[in-house]
Scaffold this active site. Structure first.
Site, PDB file in Angstrom:
ATOM      1  CD  GLU A 266      38.452  41.499  47.818  1.00 49.97           C
ATOM      2  OE1 GLU A 266      37.897  41.379  46.716  1.00 49.97           O
ATOM      3  OE2 GLU A 266      39.135  40.614  48.348  1.00 49.97           O
TER       4      GLU A 266
ATOM      5  CE  LYS B  46      41.001  38.946  40.123  1.00 47.09           C
ATOM      6  NZ  LYS B  46      41.467  37.546  40.247  1.00 47.09           N
TER       7      LYS B  46
ATOM      8  CB  VAL C  57      44.224  43.309  47.243  1.00 47.72           C
ATOM      9  CG1 VAL C  57      45.153  44.015  48.233  1.00 47.72           C
ATOM     10  CG2 VAL C  57      43.449  42.207  47.950  1.00 47.72           C
TER      11      VAL C  57
ATOM     12  CG  ASP D 231      52.526  34.914  37.511  1.00 45.03           C
ATOM     13  OD1 ASP D 231      52.062  36.045  37.747  1.00 45.03           O
ATOM     14  OD2 ASP D 231      51.849  33.973  37.060  1.00 45.03           O
TER      15      ASP D 231
ATOM     16  CB  ALA E 273      49.364  44.456  40.409  1.00 46.72           C
ATOM     17  CG  ASP E 274      47.058  42.219  45.366  1.00 42.71           C
ATOM     18  OD1 ASP E 274      46.477  42.853  44.458  1.00 42.71           O
ATOM     19  OD2 ASP E 274      46.579  41.195  45.891  1.00 42.71           O
TER      20      ASP E 274
ATOM     21  CE  LYS F 118      43.185  35.120  46.986  1.00 39.33           C
ATOM     22  NZ  LYS F 118      43.628  36.510  47.111  1.00 39.33           N
TER      23      LYS F 118
END
Length: 299
Positions: A24, A85, A105, A135, A138-139, A156
């Protein structure tokens, strides 16, 4: 034919059935400070090559989706202000606007799979945010419909790891620890949550990649969660204290949505004296090495 610009080295490797690892570009444009970002980008590619595979850093330049970058293009991404982004949903609009963009990602996975790349290395996945279950990165949804193996250090640790694992299960994304049945927590070796499967060698992971292709049943991703050694993780007490303070600062400043993750990553960098940045770099280099070994074994 997909409207993708394949670097000659990447095109040749794919045509020959050779090992290629997708990388990425968000880490270059948004994840690391200058000039570390360009230095680390070069180190990541060198790590993939040293393990026997061809690196394919993915990005959008002038609206065109590039699969594999030369050094001038890496430098352009690292040194240009205002690089967008881009998630997978943004790629067509970015093409229409003719912009430069770094892929998340989600976008990197989607592009890599479209190009025929089997393995992707990143740092940590996005996921469900703490205290905000609506929330969600979208990964997760993208990985549910993208047949690629993603080598990462879990999600994370600033996110709600348990909720993210539940969503990955619901979405049908396969998750396996690399030589562990504990799910790593990015900066931390152990997030506190188990996984059902362990893959104990690059060859075993490659067999899982090939088996999914041969079966033709499951179209989602395989997440290979690769933990740091205990002596290379961020100090757990420092991590927990920094996260607690960062979450309080989020609430105090009213930061929500897309701004949460970059704020917290920046908070960690500032309040750990740069230790979190060093851990981040170790994570991506270890994952690049493992991904290359898996890609080589699968080729």
């Amino acid at each position: 034919m997909n409207d993708l610009v394949l670097a000659p080295e990447v095109a040749d490797a794919l045509a020959a059935g050779g090992p290629v690892v997708a990388l990425e570009s968000t880490i270059i444009a948004h994840g690391l400070p200058r000039p570390d970002n360009l230095k680390v980008a070069r180190e990541i590619e060198a790590t993939v090559r040293a393990a026997g595979a061809v690196p394919a850093t993915i990005a959008v330049l002038g609206g065109r989706v590039h699969v594999g970058l030369d050094d001038a293009q890496l430098t352009r991404l690292a040194e240009t202000d205002g690089v967008a982004k881009l998630s997978a949903r943004d790629l067509a609009v970015a093409a229409a606007k003719g912009v430069d963009g770094a892929t998340t990602v989600a976008a990197t996975s989607a592009v890599a799979a479209a190009a025929g790349i089997r393995v992707f290395a990143t740092g940590g996945l996005g996921g469900v945010h703490r205290d905000a279950p609506y929330d969600e990165s979208a990964d997760l949804v993208t990985l549910a419909r993208t047949p690629i193996a993603v080598v990462c250090a879990g999600v994370k640790s600033i996110l709600d790891v348990g909720a993210t694992l539940e969503r990955l299960e619901t979405l049908g994304v396969a998750v396996a620890g690399y030589r562990t049945l504990r799910f790593p927590g990015f900066y931390l070796r152990d997030s506190g949550f188990p996984v059902d499967w362990s893959l104990d060698s690059p060859e075993e992971a490659a067999r899982a990649v090939r088996a999914r292709e041969a079966q033709g049943v499951h179209r989602g991703a395989l997440v290979v969660a690769n933990p740091l050694p205990a002596d290379e993780q961020l100090d757990p007490e420092l991590h927990d204290r920094t996260l607690t303070e960062g979450m309080a600062a989020l609430a105090q400043q009213g930061i929500t949505g897309k701004a949460v993750t970059p704020f917290l990553l920046g908070w960690f960098h500032e309040h750990t004296g740069g230790a979190s940045l060093d851990v981040n770099v170790r994570i991506i280099l270890r994952n690049a090495d493992l991904a290359a070994r898996i890609a080589t074994a699968a080729a």
